[in-house]
Write a protein that holds these residues in place. Structure first.
Motif, PDB file in Angstrom:
ATOM      1  N   ILE A 173      55.060  33.945   3.726  1.00 16.61           N
ATOM      2  CA  ILE A 173      55.328  32.866   4.860  1.00 16.61           C
ATOM      3  C   ILE A 173      57.092  33.542   4.227  1.00 16.61           C
ATOM      4  N   SER A 174      57.919  33.489   5.720  1.00  6.00           N
ATOM      5  CA  SER A 174      59.375  34.077   4.842  1.00  6.00           C
ATOM      6  C   SER A 174      60.459  33.626   5.673  1.00  6.00           C
ATOM      7  N   ALA A 175      61.707  32.939   5.226  1.00  4.76           N
ATOM      8  CA  ALA A 175      62.300  32.511   6.884  1.00  4.76           C
ATOM      9  C   ALA A 175      62.497  33.853   7.391  1.00  4.76           C
ATOM     10  N   THR A 176      63.457  34.338   6.850  1.00  3.35           N
ATOM     11  CA  THR A 176      63.212  36.174   7.685  1.00  3.35           C
ATOM     12  C   THR A 176      62.404  36.711   8.608  1.00  3.35           C
ATOM     13  N   ARG A 177      61.378  36.413   8.372  1.00  2.97           N
ATOM     14  CA  ARG A 177      60.289  35.536   9.771  1.00  2.97           C
ATOM     15  C   ARG A 177      60.003  35.318  11.301  1.00  2.97           C
ATOM     16  N   ILE A 178      60.226  34.008  10.481  1.00  2.00           N
ATOM     17  CA  ILE A 178      60.637  33.106  11.023  1.00  2.00           C
ATOM     18  C   ILE A 178      61.819  32.511  12.164  1.00  2.00           C
ATOM     19  N   ARG A 179      62.585  33.786  11.271  1.00  2.00           N
ATOM     20  CA  ARG A 179      63.849  33.595  12.134  1.00  2.00           C
ATOM     21  C   ARG A 179      63.744  34.804  13.406  1.00  2.00           C
ATOM     22  N   ALA A 180      62.938  35.779  13.354  1.00  2.00           N
ATOM     23  CA  ALA A 180      62.442  37.119  13.929  1.00  2.00           C
ATOM     24  C   ALA A 180      61.908  36.319  14.980  1.00  2.00           C
ATOM     25  N   LEU A 181      60.992  35.693  14.462  1.00  2.00           N
ATOM     26  CA  LEU A 181      60.022  34.963  15.485  1.00  2.00           C
ATOM     27  C   LEU A 181      60.465  34.041  17.387  1.00  2.00           C
ATOM     28  N   VAL A 182      61.455  33.373  16.254  1.00  2.00           N
ATOM     29  CA  VAL A 182      62.579  32.756  17.247  1.00  2.00           C
ATOM     30  C   VAL A 182      62.962  33.345  18.426  1.00  2.00           C
ATOM     31  N   ALA A 183      64.151  34.448  17.697  1.00  2.00           N
ATOM     32  CA  ALA A 183      64.501  35.455  18.071  1.00  2.00           C
ATOM     33  C   ALA A 183      64.188  35.630  19.639  1.00  2.00           C
ATOM     34  N   ALA A 184      62.375  36.438  18.779  1.00  2.00           N
ATOM     35  CA  ALA A 184      61.727  37.241  20.397  1.00  2.00           C
ATOM     36  C   ALA A 184      60.625  36.279  20.825  1.00  2.00           C
ATOM     37  N   GLY A 185      61.217  34.426  21.072  1.00  2.00           N
ATOM     38  CA  GLY A 185      60.993  33.984  21.964  1.00  2.00           C
ATOM     39  C   GLY A 185      59.401  33.744  21.399  1.00  2.00           C
ATOM     40  N   HIS A 186      59.056  33.537  20.249  1.00  2.00           N
ATOM     41  CA  HIS A 186      57.800  33.137  19.914  1.00  2.00           C
ATOM     42  C   HIS A 186      57.353  31.746  18.853  1.00  2.00           C
ATOM     43  N   SER A 187      56.176  31.457  18.662  1.00  2.00           N
ATOM     44  CA  SER A 187      56.815  30.057  18.866  1.00  2.00           C
ATOM     45  C   SER A 187      56.365  30.250  16.814  1.00  2.00           C
ATOM     46  N   PRO A 188      57.125  29.412  15.529  1.00  2.00           N
ATOM     47  CA  PRO A 188      56.778  29.357  14.774  1.00  2.00           C
ATOM     48  C   PRO A 188      56.111  28.708  14.172  1.00  2.00           C
ATOM     49  N   ARG A 189      55.454  28.139  15.033  1.00  2.00           N
ATOM     50  CA  ARG A 189      55.433  27.245  14.380  1.00  2.00           C
ATOM     51  C   ARG A 189      53.739  26.511  13.395  1.00  2.00           C
ATOM     52  N   PHE A 190      53.294  26.286  12.950  1.00  2.00           N
ATOM     53  CA  PHE A 190      52.717  25.775  11.605  1.00  2.00           C
ATOM     54  C   PHE A 190      52.877  26.522  10.503  1.00  2.00           C
ATOM     55  N   LEU A 191      54.430  27.048  10.666  1.00  2.00           N
ATOM     56  CA  LEU A 191      54.297  27.970   9.417  1.00  2.00           C
ATOM     57  C   LEU A 191      55.806  27.009   8.754  1.00  2.00           C
ATOM     58  N   ASP A 194      57.022  20.574  11.129  1.00  2.00           N
ATOM     59  CA  ASP A 194      57.260  20.515  12.625  1.00  2.00           C
ATOM     60  C   ASP A 194      58.579  19.608  13.159  1.00  2.00           C
ATOM     61  N   PRO A 195      59.317  18.684  11.791  1.00  2.00           N
ATOM     62  CA  PRO A 195      60.301  18.605  12.489  1.00  2.00           C
ATOM     63  C   PRO A 195      61.617  19.626  11.657  1.00  2.00           C
ATOM     64  N   VAL A 196      61.060  20.428  11.429  1.00  2.00           N
ATOM     65  CA  VAL A 196      62.238  21.268  10.917  1.00  2.00           C
ATOM     66  C   VAL A 196      62.271  22.057  11.954  1.00  2.00           C
ATOM     67  N   TRP A 197      60.831  22.348  12.608  1.00  2.00           N
ATOM     68  CA  TRP A 197      60.761  23.536  13.948  1.00  2.00           C
ATOM     69  C   TRP A 197      60.988  22.495  15.257  1.00  2.00           C
ATOM     70  N   ARG A 198      60.658  21.223  15.040  1.00  2.00           N
ATOM     71  CA  ARG A 198      61.855  20.248  16.344  1.00  2.00           C
ATOM     72  C   ARG A 198      63.147  20.889  15.741  1.00  2.00           C
ATOM     73  N   LEU A 199      64.357  20.740  15.456  1.00  2.00           N
ATOM     74  CA  LEU A 199      65.853  20.851  14.731  1.00  2.00           C
ATOM     75  C   LEU A 199      65.672  21.939  16.010  1.00  2.00           C
ATOM     76  N   ILE A 200      64.950  23.308  15.022  1.00  2.00           N
ATOM     77  CA  ILE A 200      65.415  24.199  15.705  1.00  2.00           C
ATOM     78  C   ILE A 200      65.482  24.807  17.209  1.00  2.00           C
ATOM     79  N   GLY A 201      64.136  23.771  18.189  1.00  2.00           N
ATOM     80  CA  GLY A 201      64.605  23.878  19.408  1.00  2.00           C
ATOM     81  C   GLY A 201      65.315  23.352  19.906  1.00  2.00           C
ATOM     82  N   GLN A 202      65.048  22.155  19.298  1.00  2.00           N
ATOM     83  CA  GLN A 202      66.325  21.396  20.243  1.00  2.00           C
ATOM     84  C   GLN A 202      67.926  21.606  20.027  1.00  2.00           C
ATOM     85  N   GLN A 203      68.441  21.997  19.088  1.00  2.00           N
ATOM     86  CA  GLN A 203      69.305  23.033  18.893  1.00  2.00           C
ATOM     87  C   GLN A 203      70.004  24.062  18.719  1.00  2.00           C
TER      88      GLN A 203
END
Ligand code: ATP
Length: 210
Positions: A173-191, A194-203
């Motif tokens: 798992i890398s932060a680079t891949r998570i950023r790329a997933l989010v930017a491409a409209g995919h979910s990084p959930r379970f990587l 959840d509280p971090v994913w919620r913040l990314i989603g809300q903000q």
């Protein structure tokens, strides 16, 4: 005491689970996460220092032994690990300090500011990371060879100076891949927690689509 520096942009399970395993395997009293302000060796992070700190706080909440040291966030100019270690050493006296890093970071060590001074200040605990091997004929390879800890117990018996290679659950798992997933409209959930994913989603961090 473990000291775990990183950009944490965002913090993910590839940071957290290995850190917990290192803390338990080496019987560390605590692991202190040190988010860096302006990382000297990389492009500007996707989130601000404050946002990265907020995600880190959400991720670590309730985990005994885990804490956050914010000192690098307030520092003007680049965050040099050697400066941070000098400060922590001055505060902690002769307490054994373990600087924790992944194999990729260890391989890049010779590019760090005053890297040859690090071992006088702390032990280095290097976590294996999927995709990263340590060639023996490199400066980090030689450093491990000449300073290898004979046993985990040795880390408790001197304040600094040893290198230990620690096997942890391999999590690719890398932060680079998570950023790329989010930017491409995919979910990084379970990587990541959840509280971090919620913040990314809300903000709507990392170019997340509204
Ligand atoms: P990026 O992809 O943005 O470069 P990253 O996922 O590598 O980020 P960092 O914050 O740069 O995360 O890493 C902080 C520390 O955590 C480094 O020492 C790195 O080697 C280690 N680390 C990160 N991910 C893992 C992983 N999956 N397994 C083991 N160590 C890791």
């Amino acid at each position: 005491m473990g000291i775990y520096g990183g950009t944490f942009d965002p913090v993910h399970h590839g940071h957290l689970r290995p850190a917990l395993e290192v803390m338990e395997a080496l019987a560390l009293g605590e692991v202190c996460f040190v988010p860096n302000g302006r990382p000297p060796h990389r492009d500007s992070p996707g989130c601000t220092a404050e946002q990265r700190l907020q995600m880190l706080q959400a991720a670590l909440a309730g985990q005994p032994g885990f804490s956050i040291d914010e000192r690098e966030l307030g520092r003007a100019g680049p965050s040099w690990t050697v400066d941070t270690l000098e400060q922590i050493r001055a505060e902690q006296g002769a307490r054994p300090l373990c600087l924790i890093m992944g194999m990729d970071a260890f391989l890049g060590l010779p590019e760090w500011h005053r890297w040859q001074d690090l071992l006088a200040l702390a032990h280095l605990v290097v976590m294996r990371r999927p995709g990263w091997k340590l060639p023996r004929d490199t400066q980090p390879g030689r450093l491990l060879h000449t300073n290898a800890a004979a046993s985990k117990r040795d880390l408790h018996q001197q304040p600094a100076g040893l290198v230990l290679l620690q096997t942890v659950t391999p999590l690719d798992i890398s932060a680079t891949r998570i950023r790329a997933l989010v930017a491409a409209g995919h979910s990084p959930r379970f990587l990541l927690p959840d509280p971090v994913w919620r913040l990314i989603g809300q903000q709507h961090y990392y170019g997340m689509k509204q």
